[in-house]
Scaffold this motif. Sequence first.
Motif, PDB file in Angstrom:
ATOM      1  N   ILE A   1      35.689  61.777 -48.236  1.00  0.00           N
ATOM      2  CA  ILE A   1      35.030  62.765 -49.086  1.00  0.00           C
ATOM      3  C   ILE A   1      35.849  62.910 -50.358  1.00  0.00           C
ATOM      4  O   ILE A   1      37.023  63.265 -50.309  1.00  0.00           O
ATOM      5  CB  ILE A   1      34.916  64.134 -48.385  1.00  0.00           C
ATOM      6  N   ASN A   2      35.220  62.598 -51.491  1.00  0.00           N
ATOM      7  CA  ASN A   2      35.872  62.738 -52.791  1.00  0.00           C
ATOM      8  C   ASN A   2      35.290  63.941 -53.526  1.00  0.00           C
ATOM      9  O   ASN A   2      34.087  64.175 -53.464  1.00  0.00           O
ATOM     10  CB  ASN A   2      35.639  61.502 -53.655  1.00  0.00           C
ATOM     11  N   LEU A   3      36.143  64.658 -54.223  1.00  0.00           N
ATOM     12  CA  LEU A   3      35.707  65.768 -55.067  1.00  0.00           C
ATOM     13  C   LEU A   3      35.749  65.299 -56.518  1.00  0.00           C
ATOM     14  O   LEU A   3      36.271  64.233 -56.816  1.00  0.00           O
ATOM     15  CB  LEU A   3      36.645  66.958 -54.882  1.00  0.00           C
ATOM     16  N   GLY A   4      35.237  66.105 -57.414  1.00  0.00           N
ATOM     17  CA  GLY A   4      35.299  65.787 -58.838  1.00  0.00           C
ATOM     18  C   GLY A   4      36.227  66.749 -59.541  1.00  0.00           C
ATOM     19  O   GLY A   4      36.178  67.951 -59.307  1.00  0.00           O
ATOM     20  N   GLY A   5      37.097  66.224 -60.402  1.00  0.00           N
ATOM     21  CA  GLY A   5      38.002  67.067 -61.155  1.00  0.00           C
ATOM     22  C   GLY A   5      38.216  66.531 -62.561  1.00  0.00           C
ATOM     23  O   GLY A   5      37.820  65.411 -62.879  1.00  0.00           O
ATOM     24  N   ARG A   6      38.842  67.356 -63.378  1.00  0.00           N
ATOM     25  CA  ARG A   6      39.150  66.980 -64.764  1.00  0.00           C
ATOM     26  C   ARG A   6      40.532  66.331 -64.807  1.00  0.00           C
ATOM     27  O   ARG A   6      41.538  66.971 -64.503  1.00  0.00           O
ATOM     28  CB  ARG A   6      39.100  68.212 -65.656  1.00  0.00           C
ATOM     29  N   TYR A   7      40.572  65.076 -65.219  1.00  0.00           N
ATOM     30  CA  TYR A   7      41.830  64.330 -65.244  1.00  0.00           C
ATOM     31  C   TYR A   7      42.869  64.978 -66.159  1.00  0.00           C
ATOM     32  O   TYR A   7      44.066  64.987 -65.835  1.00  0.00           O
ATOM     33  CB  TYR A   7      41.592  62.877 -65.662  1.00  0.00           C
ATOM     34  N   ASP A   8      42.434  65.555 -67.269  1.00  0.00           N
ATOM     35  CA  ASP A   8      43.389  66.145 -68.217  1.00  0.00           C
ATOM     36  C   ASP A   8      44.117  67.366 -67.650  1.00  0.00           C
ATOM     37  O   ASP A   8      45.094  67.826 -68.232  1.00  0.00           O
ATOM     38  CB  ASP A   8      42.716  66.487 -69.551  1.00  0.00           C
ATOM     39  N   THR A   9      43.663  67.880 -66.501  1.00  0.00           N
ATOM     40  CA  THR A   9      44.325  69.032 -65.886  1.00  0.00           C
ATOM     41  C   THR A   9      45.203  68.638 -64.691  1.00  0.00           C
ATOM     42  O   THR A   9      45.863  69.502 -64.110  1.00  0.00           O
ATOM     43  CB  THR A   9      43.294  70.078 -65.406  1.00  0.00           C
ATOM     44  N   LEU A  10      45.201  67.362 -64.308  1.00  0.00           N
ATOM     45  CA  LEU A  10      45.972  66.906 -63.150  1.00  0.00           C
ATOM     46  C   LEU A  10      47.467  67.014 -63.426  1.00  0.00           C
ATOM     47  O   LEU A  10      47.971  66.459 -64.403  1.00  0.00           O
ATOM     48  CB  LEU A  10      45.604  65.461 -62.803  1.00  0.00           C
ATOM     49  N   ARG A  11      48.172  67.756 -62.581  1.00  0.00           N
ATOM     50  CA  ARG A  11      49.627  67.896 -62.652  1.00  0.00           C
ATOM     51  C   ARG A  11      50.190  67.469 -61.304  1.00  0.00           C
ATOM     52  O   ARG A  11      49.739  67.941 -60.259  1.00  0.00           O
ATOM     53  CB  ARG A  11      50.038  69.343 -62.942  1.00  0.00           C
ATOM     54  N   VAL A  12      51.192  66.583 -61.333  1.00  0.00           N
ATOM     55  CA  VAL A  12      51.733  65.986 -60.111  1.00  0.00           C
ATOM     56  C   VAL A  12      53.234  66.208 -60.043  1.00  0.00           C
ATOM     57  O   VAL A  12      53.939  66.010 -61.032  1.00  0.00           O
ATOM     58  CB  VAL A  12      51.442  64.463 -60.070  1.00  0.00           C
ATOM     59  N   THR A  13      53.734  66.600 -58.872  1.00  0.00           N
ATOM     60  CA  THR A  13      55.177  66.585 -58.603  1.00  0.00           C
ATOM     61  C   THR A  13      55.403  65.547 -57.509  1.00  0.00           C
ATOM     62  O   THR A  13      54.563  65.384 -56.616  1.00  0.00           O
ATOM     63  CB  THR A  13      55.724  67.953 -58.174  1.00  0.00           C
ATOM     64  N   GLY A  14      56.501  64.838 -57.601  1.00  0.00           N
ATOM     65  CA  GLY A  14      56.780  63.763 -56.654  1.00  0.00           C
ATOM     66  C   GLY A  14      56.120  62.464 -57.060  1.00  0.00           C
ATOM     67  O   GLY A  14      55.906  61.573 -56.236  1.00  0.00           O
ATOM     68  N   GLU A  15      55.805  62.347 -58.345  1.00  0.00           N
ATOM     69  CA  GLU A  15      55.098  61.170 -58.854  1.00  0.00           C
ATOM     70  C   GLU A  15      55.836  59.861 -58.547  1.00  0.00           C
ATOM     71  O   GLU A  15      55.209  58.810 -58.414  1.00  0.00           O
ATOM     72  CB  GLU A  15      54.886  61.317 -60.358  1.00  0.00           C
TER      73      GLU A  15
END
Length: 156
Positions: A43-57
């Motif tokens: 199951i995939n959701l939809g999100g805005r890529y410009d808001t993606l913030r990642v820790t542990g990249e």
Amino acid sequence: MHLRGSCHCGAVTFELESPHPYPYQRCYCSICRKTAGGGGYAINLGGRYDTLRVTGEEVVSIYHALIDGQPSSGERHFCSRCGSALWVFDPSWPELVHPFASAIDTPLPVPPERVHLLLDSKASWVEPEVKPRDKCFDHYPQESLAEWHERLGLVR
């Protein structure tokens, strides 16, 4: 809706804004099924890529599935420590990111209906749980995530 997610071991956490947070699309294709679908689908959701913030990249790895012998442009991100599927990004649609619902820690709304995709690719042991309002396709439907949300009055 603001979503927060993580891998199983906690090495990777992420957050993003999702105008389409309803976990309604179940994809039965071999790629989704084998990389993220313990129940025979993902199951995939939809999100805005410009808001993606990642820790542990630094522990995030990317897998490009082969389609007809050619690497897909879709980037399936996963934790290299525990193997948790996290999100899919495709540079063909640079404004979008598709986190896997299984990686989301934020409580998600229950969808009023579900769409079952690529049922002709499902594993023989999978018995889709189809409810009366659900839609089933052997292909990708023409309706986008945004159109589905608009049709059902779920736009935020």
